[in-house]
Every structure is written in C-alpha cells, then in structure tokens.
Design an enzyme around this catalytic site. Structure first.
Site, PDB file in Angstrom:
ATOM      1  N   GLU A   1       0.842  -1.054   0.129  1.00 38.21           N
ATOM      2  CA  GLU A   1       0.184   0.056   0.004  1.00 38.21           C
ATOM      3  C   GLU A   1       0.988   1.309   0.102  1.00 38.21           C
ATOM      4  O   GLU A   1       1.740   1.326   0.785  1.00 38.21           O
ATOM      5  CB  GLU A   1      -0.776   0.045   1.139  1.00 38.21           C
ATOM      6  CG  GLU A   1      -1.640  -0.816   1.513  1.00 38.21           C
ATOM      7  CD  GLU A   1      -3.316  -1.010   0.992  1.00 38.21           C
ATOM      8  OE1 GLU A   1      -3.555   0.366   0.623  1.00 38.21           O
ATOM      9  OE2 GLU A   1      -3.784  -1.764   0.859  1.00 38.21           O
TER      10      GLU A   1
ATOM     11  N   VAL B   1      -0.708  -1.215  -4.465  1.00 36.81           N
ATOM     12  CA  VAL B   1       0.233  -1.784  -5.696  1.00 36.81           C
ATOM     13  C   VAL B   1       0.007  -3.038  -5.806  1.00 36.81           C
ATOM     14  O   VAL B   1       0.008  -3.800  -4.718  1.00 36.81           O
ATOM     15  CB  VAL B   1       1.530  -1.435  -5.350  1.00 36.81           C
ATOM     16  CG1 VAL B   1       2.510  -1.625  -6.507  1.00 36.81           C
ATOM     17  CG2 VAL B   1       1.903   0.091  -5.288  1.00 36.81           C
TER      18      VAL B   1
ATOM     19  N   LYS C   1      -0.444   0.397 -10.036  1.00 43.80           N
ATOM     20  CA  LYS C   1      -1.127   1.182  -8.776  1.00 43.80           C
ATOM     21  C   LYS C   1      -2.429   1.489  -9.083  1.00 43.80           C
ATOM     22  O   LYS C   1      -2.879   1.653 -10.197  1.00 43.80           O
ATOM     23  CB  LYS C   1      -0.166   2.751  -9.114  1.00 43.80           C
ATOM     24  CG  LYS C   1       1.104   2.395  -8.198  1.00 43.80           C
ATOM     25  CD  LYS C   1       1.425   3.775  -7.739  1.00 43.80           C
ATOM     26  CE  LYS C   1       2.732   3.533  -6.939  1.00 43.80           C
ATOM     27  NZ  LYS C   1       3.039   4.361  -5.931  1.00 43.80           N
TER      28      LYS C   1
ATOM     29  N   ASP D   1       7.372  15.036  -4.395  1.00 38.62           N
ATOM     30  CA  ASP D   1       7.228  14.250  -3.223  1.00 38.62           C
ATOM     31  C   ASP D   1       8.158  12.849  -3.041  1.00 38.62           C
ATOM     32  O   ASP D   1       7.976  12.063  -2.925  1.00 38.62           O
ATOM     33  CB  ASP D   1       5.785  13.724  -3.387  1.00 38.62           C
ATOM     34  CG  ASP D   1       5.152  13.426  -2.169  1.00 38.62           C
ATOM     35  OD1 ASP D   1       5.838  13.624  -1.009  1.00 38.62           O
ATOM     36  OD2 ASP D   1       4.228  12.276  -1.885  1.00 38.62           O
TER      37      ASP D   1
HETATM   38  O1  3AM Z   1       4.806  -2.301   0.993  1.00 32.51           O
HETATM   39  P1  3AM Z   1       6.453  -2.239   0.526  1.00 32.51           P
HETATM   40  O2  3AM Z   1       7.346  -1.270   1.280  1.00 32.51           O
HETATM   41  O3  3AM Z   1       7.030  -3.856   0.468  1.00 32.51           O
HETATM   42  O4  3AM Z   1       8.069  -1.022  -2.860  1.00 32.51           O
HETATM   43  C1  3AM Z   1       6.823  -0.458  -2.954  1.00 32.51           C
HETATM   44  C2  3AM Z   1       6.154  -0.753  -1.759  1.00 32.51           C
HETATM   45  O5  3AM Z   1       6.371  -1.982  -0.942  1.00 32.51           O
HETATM   46  C3  3AM Z   1       5.948  -1.505  -3.980  1.00 32.51           C
HETATM   47  O6  3AM Z   1       4.776  -1.227  -3.663  1.00 32.51           O
HETATM   48  C4  3AM Z   1       4.683  -0.688  -2.201  1.00 32.51           C
HETATM   49  C5  3AM Z   1       3.912   0.267  -1.730  1.00 32.51           C
HETATM   50  O7  3AM Z   1       4.304   1.772  -2.789  1.00 32.51           O
HETATM   51  N1  3AM Z   1       6.268  -0.752  -5.511  1.00 32.51           N
HETATM   52  C6  3AM Z   1       5.693   0.319  -5.739  1.00 32.51           C
HETATM   53  N2  3AM Z   1       5.943   0.522  -6.938  1.00 32.51           N
HETATM   54  C7  3AM Z   1       6.606  -0.574  -7.401  1.00 32.51           C
HETATM   55  C8  3AM Z   1       7.148  -1.111  -8.939  1.00 32.51           C
HETATM   56  N3  3AM Z   1       7.040  -0.402  -9.963  1.00 32.51           N
HETATM   57  C9  3AM Z   1       6.508  -1.582  -6.218  1.00 32.51           C
HETATM   58  N4  3AM Z   1       7.329  -2.765  -6.228  1.00 32.51           N
HETATM   59  C10 3AM Z   1       7.587  -3.273  -7.794  1.00 32.51           C
HETATM   60  N5  3AM Z   1       7.568  -2.539  -8.955  1.00 32.51           N
END
Ligand code: 3AM
Length: 278
Positions: A22, A28, A43, A137
């Site tokens: 999240e 995500v 997303k 951001d």
């Molecule tokens: O919740 P965690 O911290 O495990 O790393 C991002 C985060 O992980 C992952 O989604 C979570 C919420 O932002 N994330 C975001 N964009 C991503 C992408 N393009 C992604 N993981 C893989 N590829």
C-alpha cells in the site's frame, strides 16, 4: 465445475495478481501482460478521490508526458487504464525493494555507495526536470532498487494524482512525515518543482550518509520550525565535502546564490561538487 482459483481479475491485457503493498495514495499489485508475459506493477487509485479537484484534461496531458519519460533510473510508466470507479497505472515491475530498507537493515552507507545512489537520483531528477516533469514528493518510499541494485525513482509526475490530498493539507501528502519537504512548500509560497525536488534530494543524501533524518521532531510544529530554519547538524563521520554539499542544498534562504541559479545550473553545481569533494 470451473476451477475458481484459475479465474483471475483482468484489467485490459493485464492479469492482476497479488498485492505488493500500500502506498501513500494507492494500492500496488503485481500483474502480468497476458500478451507478452511481462511482469508489471499496477497502482490502483479510486477515481472519485483522484479527480475531485483535478481537471481530467490536465491529468491526461500530464500522463501523456509521463509516458514519454524513459530513463534508466526512473520507473517507467507503460500506460494508464480506467474503469468506472478506478484508475490503473501500469508500471515497470521493480524487484529489488526499497533503498531505505537497506538503511533500516544495515544502517548508514559508506560515502562511495551513497554517492552512487545520489548520482543516479540526481540524474533521474535532472532528466525529468528537463522535460518539465517534477516529482514534488521525493521520499524513501519512492526510491526503489532493480535486480542489479540500481536506483529506480517511482511516482515521477504523479503528484498531479495526489494533488487533492495535498490540497487538504501537507500532513496527508506525506503520510504524517513531512521530513523531506522543502521550506517553500511548508510555507505554501509559490514554489517551483526544481526547488522542492532538490531539497528532498539533499535530505535523502543526508539520510544515506548519516543513517538518520536531518529534521525530525515528534511535534509537527517543531518539525516545521526546524525545516524552515534548516536546523540540522552533521554527524562527525561525515566528510567535509559531503557536509558542504548538503549544507548548500539544505539552505532555507531562497535568495542565496545557489537557489537563485536556474534548475539546470543547480544540478551542474551539485554534480560538480560531488565529483570534486565527495
Ligand atoms: O509495501 P512495500 O514497502 O513492501 O516497494 C513498494 C512498496 O512496497 C512497492 O509497492 C509498495 C507500496 O508502494 N512498489 C511500488 N512500485 C513498485 C514497482 N514499480 C513496487 N514494487 C515493484 N515495482
């Protein structure tokens, strides 16, 4: 009977899989392009929340620009889809996790390693700014690593999508931790995206080298005061060159020589200082 487990949710040509996490303003999910088999991250945002204060036309223009952004250190945006209630942002899938998990798990970095990430960050920021796309951001959650350990900045240009949250007050935009926000943004003066992004880069560099935040306080008013006065102290292990660079970026006076430079001059200045001194 049909195998229920085999029925997957689809959005366009993408088969939606597990939830990865999240974020501040979106969920995500992992997904796969059913035509190519390529993995992607999607997303998912609620349409009504996103479009409340934002003209759809402007949003479309910004998305069109974001699709043109192609840089080794920027998470690529493939396309944006929408259903009646949701917006789906299809992104390059990045596998190495978040950069700041490294700090959380292993503590601060050596200058050589920090320089590598900072250089990649500044290059990504410079590239996007030169195309008129600002992040606004930048924070740890947006710094991902790919399989080879290289930086990938996510959510570039997506500030438009979280704008309505921003309009409700700063607190929400940064999930209650405005530690990376520039003074201009806090004071709500008309600020340019360059200033906001470079300030955040300065905070990020500090965190990489120090292992803790330059500005922190459990009391939000005190935190705002510290940021506005750029009240921070560098740890004794930080090199003179790194200190000088950080002090130049985290300067709250918008009228100093550095901040009066054009965006690209600032970047050149930062890259120069980094090569010479850090
Ligand atoms: O919740 P965690 O911290 O495990 O790393 C991002 C985060 O992980 C992952 O989604 C979570 C919420 O932002 N994330 C975001 N964009 C991503 C992408 N393009 C992604 N993981 C893989 N590829």
């Amino acid at each position: 009977m049909m195998n229920q487990a085999k029925i997957k949710r689809r959005v366009g040509k993408y088969e939606i899989g597990r939830t990865i996490g999240e974020g501040t303003f979106a969920k995500v999910k992992f997904a796969r392009n059913s035509e190519t088999g390529e993995p992607v991250a999607i997303k998912i945002l609620d349409k009504d929340k996103v479009l409340k204060h934002k003209m759809a036309e402007q949003l479309k223009r910004e998305i069109a620009t974001m699709k043109l952004i192609r840089h080794p250190h920027v998470v690529q945006l493939y396309e944006v889809l929408a259903s009646k209630t949701k917006i789906f942002i299809v992104l390059e899938f990045v596998t190495g996790g978040e950069l700041f998990d490294k700090i959380v798990n292993h503590g601060r970095m050596h200058e050589k390693e920090a320089r590598k990430y900072f250089q990649q960050l500044i290059n990504a920021v410079d590239y996007c700014h030169s195309r008129g796309v600002y992040h606004r951001d930048l924070k740890p959650e947006n710094l991902l690593l790919d399989a080879s350990g290289n930086l990938k900045v996510s959510d570039f240009g997506l500030s438009a999508l979280s704008q309505q949250v921003r309009d409700d007050g700063l607190l929400h935009t940064t999930c209650g931790t405005p530690n990376y926000v520039a003074p201009e943004v806090l004071n709500d003066h008309g600020y340019d995206g360059t200033t906001a992004d470079l300030w955040s880069c300065g905070v990020i560099l500090f965190v990489l080298l120090a292992g803790y935040l330059p500005f922190d306080d459990s009391n939000l008013m005190n935190l705002y005061k510290k940021i506005s006065a750029a009240e921070f102290s560098c740890p004794p292990w930080m090199s003179f060159g790194a200190m000088k660079l950080i002090t130049r970026i985290l300067d709250p006076n918008p009228m100093t020589k550095f901040w009066r430079m054009s965006g690209s001059r600032k970047i050149i200045n930062i890259l120069f200082l980094m090569r010479k001194k850090m």
